[in-house]
Design a protein around this motif. Structure first.
Motif, PDB file in Angstrom:
ATOM      1  N   TYR A  55       0.840  -1.195   0.000  1.00 18.53           N
ATOM      2  CA  TYR A  55       0.000   0.000   0.000  1.00 18.53           C
ATOM      3  C   TYR A  55       0.877   1.247   0.000  1.00 18.53           C
ATOM      4  O   TYR A  55       1.978   1.247   0.538  1.00 18.53           O
ATOM      5  CB  TYR A  55      -0.861   0.033   1.258  1.00 18.53           C
ATOM      6  CG  TYR A  55      -2.063  -0.868   1.230  1.00 18.53           C
ATOM      7  CD1 TYR A  55      -3.344  -0.354   1.020  1.00 18.53           C
ATOM      8  CD2 TYR A  55      -1.932  -2.235   1.428  1.00 18.53           C
ATOM      9  CE1 TYR A  55      -4.462  -1.182   1.005  1.00 18.53           C
ATOM     10  CE2 TYR A  55      -3.046  -3.069   1.427  1.00 18.53           C
ATOM     11  CZ  TYR A  55      -4.304  -2.535   1.204  1.00 18.53           C
ATOM     12  OH  TYR A  55      -5.402  -3.356   1.192  1.00 18.53           O
ATOM     13  N   PHE A  56       0.355   2.309  -0.589  1.00 19.14           N
ATOM     14  CA  PHE A  56       0.851   3.643  -0.303  1.00 19.14           C
ATOM     15  C   PHE A  56      -0.143   4.308   0.638  1.00 19.14           C
ATOM     16  O   PHE A  56      -1.369   4.235   0.432  1.00 19.14           O
ATOM     17  CB  PHE A  56       1.019   4.481  -1.567  1.00 19.14           C
ATOM     18  CG  PHE A  56       2.425   4.470  -2.113  1.00 19.14           C
ATOM     19  CD1 PHE A  56       3.515   4.694  -1.291  1.00 19.14           C
ATOM     20  CD2 PHE A  56       2.667   4.239  -3.463  1.00 19.14           C
ATOM     21  CE1 PHE A  56       4.819   4.684  -1.786  1.00 19.14           C
ATOM     22  CE2 PHE A  56       3.952   4.224  -3.958  1.00 19.14           C
ATOM     23  CZ  PHE A  56       5.026   4.456  -3.123  1.00 19.14           C
ATOM     24  N   VAL A  57       0.391   4.943   1.678  1.00 18.53           N
ATOM     25  CA  VAL A  57      -0.430   5.599   2.697  1.00 18.53           C
ATOM     26  C   VAL A  57       0.138   6.992   2.971  1.00 18.53           C
ATOM     27  O   VAL A  57       1.294   7.278   2.658  1.00 18.53           O
ATOM     28  CB  VAL A  57      -0.460   4.777   4.002  1.00 18.53           C
ATOM     29  CG1 VAL A  57      -1.005   3.384   3.754  1.00 18.53           C
ATOM     30  CG2 VAL A  57       0.929   4.705   4.648  1.00 18.53           C
ATOM     31  N   VAL A  58      -0.691   7.829   3.581  1.00 16.48           N
ATOM     32  CA  VAL A  58      -0.279   9.170   3.981  1.00 16.48           C
ATOM     33  C   VAL A  58      -0.340   9.247   5.505  1.00 16.48           C
ATOM     34  O   VAL A  58      -1.407   9.050   6.089  1.00 16.48           O
ATOM     35  CB  VAL A  58      -1.191  10.243   3.354  1.00 16.48           C
ATOM     36  CG1 VAL A  58      -0.836  11.628   3.888  1.00 16.48           C
ATOM     37  CG2 VAL A  58      -1.064  10.217   1.830  1.00 16.48           C
ATOM     38  N   PRO A  59       0.782   9.494   6.170  1.00 14.73           N
ATOM     39  CA  PRO A  59       0.774   9.570   7.638  1.00 14.73           C
ATOM     40  C   PRO A  59      -0.109  10.708   8.139  1.00 14.73           C
ATOM     41  O   PRO A  59      -0.189  11.774   7.508  1.00 14.73           O
ATOM     42  CB  PRO A  59       2.245   9.830   7.989  1.00 14.73           C
ATOM     43  CG  PRO A  59       3.023   9.461   6.770  1.00 14.73           C
ATOM     44  CD  PRO A  59       2.129   9.703   5.609  1.00 14.73           C
ATOM     45  N   LYS A  60      -0.754  10.509   9.253  1.00 10.67           N
ATOM     46  CA  LYS A  60      -1.568  11.556   9.856  1.00 10.67           C
ATOM     47  C   LYS A  60      -0.663  12.739  10.206  1.00 10.67           C
ATOM     48  O   LYS A  60       0.368  12.586  10.854  1.00 10.67           O
ATOM     49  CB  LYS A  60      -2.260  11.036  11.114  1.00 10.67           C
ATOM     50  CG  LYS A  60      -3.245  12.035  11.721  1.00 10.67           C
ATOM     51  CD  LYS A  60      -4.028  11.426  12.852  1.00 10.67           C
ATOM     52  CE  LYS A  60      -5.078  10.448  12.359  1.00 10.67           C
ATOM     53  NZ  LYS A  60      -6.169  11.112  11.591  1.00 10.67           N
ATOM     54  N   GLY A  61      -1.045  13.926   9.715  1.00 10.99           N
ATOM     55  CA  GLY A  61      -0.242  15.121   9.950  1.00 10.99           C
ATOM     56  C   GLY A  61       0.777  15.397   8.861  1.00 10.99           C
ATOM     57  O   GLY A  61       1.616  16.292   9.022  1.00 10.99           O
ATOM     58  N   ALA A  62       0.738  14.654   7.743  1.00  7.72           N
ATOM     59  CA  ALA A  62       1.680  14.883   6.642  1.00  7.72           C
ATOM     60  C   ALA A  62       1.566  16.316   6.140  1.00  7.72           C
ATOM     61  O   ALA A  62       0.465  16.872   6.007  1.00  7.72           O
ATOM     62  CB  ALA A  62       1.419  13.904   5.514  1.00  7.72           C
TER      63      ALA A  62
END
Length: 361
Positions: free
Chosen positions: A270-277
Motif C-alpha cells: 500500500y501507499f499511505v499518507v501519515p496523519k499530519g503529513a
C-alpha cells in the motif's frame, strides 16, 4: 476451490478486465488544478533498483506533468511512520507499507483518510481502493538461483526442491522480515499442503519443516530486498528467495540469475499518507497519477514486471507482457495468494516465534 476461484475471490480478476475490450481505449486521468510552484512530496520506499524504477516510470513523469517534485527515500517502515506521527514531526508524505502493516496502521489511527475527490478511482481495480490507502502494487515472492552454479535445467521448480539439502547442499538466503516474506508459506507448500489449506497458517509445522529441510545450518537471512541480489551475484549463496522485479532488474543489468513464478506467493503493498503529513494534497495527486495515467503505468508494468493498480495501464500492455505479471490469469493455478488479514492479526506473535526459532529455541 480452484486457484482461479481464489484469485477471483481476492479481487484480481479486476485486473484482467481491461483485456476484455471495455477499457482498451486508455483514458486520461481527471484534470487537477495546476501545482503550486516548488511543491514537493516526500516518498519512502525500499531502495535499490525498485526506487530507480519508481523514479523513472512514475515520479519523473508526474513531475513533468504537474511540476510537483518528489524526494524518494529508501527507509520506509511502519516503525518510522509511527514514530513521526506520535512525535508530531511528520517528515514523510507518502509511505509504502506491506498489507499487514497497512492494516495495523489503520487500527492504530496513524493514517490520513484518502481524498477520493482528488484521487479518481476510475482507474483503480476494486481490490485496491481503501479508506486509508491504495493497494497500489502486486508482486511475487519467488525462488531464485545463480545460473553459474545451478543451470536452469537443474533449478528448483517448487519449494520442496528449493529446501531439499540433498539436492542442493548449499546454503540458501531467505527473507527474514515476515511482514512480506512468505518463507513460512513456502515451507507448508513444500510439505505438500494445497494452496487452499495454507491458511490459517500452521507456524509450528512450518518451522519444524524448515528445521529438517534444509536445517538451520543451511539458512541465512536477508532483511533488505536488494541483499539477495548481492548475495547471489557475489557467490555467497546459489539459492535465495527474492521478488520477481528484483531478479528481472538484475538480469537486465547482466546478472546470471533466474527464477520461476511457479509456486510463487502473490502479495501487495500500500501507499499511505501519515496523519499530519505536510504535503498530503500533493501525495494524493501523485496517487491519482499512479492510478490513472495509462502511459506511465504501462511503462512501470513493462519495466518492473509488477502489477500497478491501474487498469488503464493494463489496457495498453501487449499480451506477452500482461501474461507475465503477478496477477495474470495465466499464473492463477500455480501461485498462492497471501492472506493479508491473517498476517495482520498474527504478525507480531509470529515474528516473535520466528526469532526464537532462529535462535534455536
Amino acid at each position: 476451490m480452484s486457484r482461479r476461484t481464489l484469485l477471483r475471490t481476492a479481487g484480481f480478476t479486476a485486473l484482467a478486465a481491461p483485456f476484455a475490450g471495455s477499457l482498451l481505449t486508455a483514458c486520461s486521468s481527471k484534470s487537477t488544478p495546476s501545482a503550486k510552484p516548488n511543491t514537493t512530496v516526500t516518498v519512502t520506499s525500499y531502495g535499490g533498483s525498485y526506487n530507480d524504477q519508481l523514479t523513472k516510470t512514475l515520479l519523473k513523469p508526474f513531475e513533468n506533468k504537474t511540476g510537483i517534485r518528489s524526494t524518494l527515500l529508501a527507509n520506509t517502515s511502519l516503525a518510522g511512520l509511527k514514530a513521526q506521527v506520535r512525535s508530531g514531526d511528520v517528515q514523510w508524505d507518502l509511505v509504502e507499507l506491506t498489507a499487514p502493516e497497512y492494516l495495523q496502521a489503520v487500527d492504530e489511527g496513524l493514517l490520513e483518510k484518502f481524498d477520493y475527490s482528488i484521487i479518481s478511482d476510475k482507474g483503480l481495480p476494486s481490490y485496491a481502493r481503501a479508506e486509508y490507502g491504495i493497494k497500489y502494487l502486486s508482486f511475487l515472492f519467488v525462488m531464485a538461483w545463480d545460473q553459474t552454479h545451478i543451470p536452469d535445467a537443474r533449478a528448483p521448480r517448487n519449494w520442496e526442491q528449493f529446501l531439499d539439502k540433498a539436492k542442493y547442499p548449499t546454503k540458501r538466503s531467505v527473507y527474514g522480515q515476515l511482514s512480506d516474506s512468505s518463507i513460512l508459506e513456502a515451507a507448508r507448500l513444500a510439505e505438500g499442503v494445497p494452496f487452499d489449506k495454507i491458511y490459517p497458517l500452521d507456524v509450528d509445522a512450518a518451522l519444524r519443516y524448515l528445521a529438517r529441510h534444509p536445517g538451520r545450518d543451511k539458512l541465512i537471512y536477508h532483511t533488505a530486498n536488494q541483499e539477495p541480489i548481492q548475495q547471489l551475484t557475489s557467490g555467497e549463496v546459489a539459492l535465495s528467495t527474492s521478488f520477481n522485479n528484483r531478479i528481472n532488474a538484475a538480469r537486465k543489468d547482466g546478472a546470471k540469475l533466474n527464477f520461476t513464478a511457479s509456486n510463487g506467493v502473490v502479495a501487495g503493498d500500500y501507499f499511505v499518507v501519515p496523519k499530519g503529513a505536510r504535503n498530503k494534497e500533493a501525495a494524493f495527486r501523485l496517487m491519482d497519477f499512479m492510478s490513472n495515467d495509462a502511459d506511465a503505468g504501462a511503462d512501470f508494468d513493462r519495466t518492473t514486471n509488477l502489477t500497478l493498480a491501474n487498469t488503464r495501464a493494463l489496457a495498453k500492455l501487449p499480451r506477452e507482457v500482461a501474461d507475465t505479471l503477478p496477477t495474470s490469469p495465466k499464473l492463477a493455478d500455480t501461485i498462492l495468494v497471501r492472506d493479508d488479514a491473517w498476517w495482520a492479526k498474527n504478525l507480531k506473535q509470529t515474528e516473535q516465534r520466528f526469532k526464537l526459532w532462529q535462535a534455536g529455541s
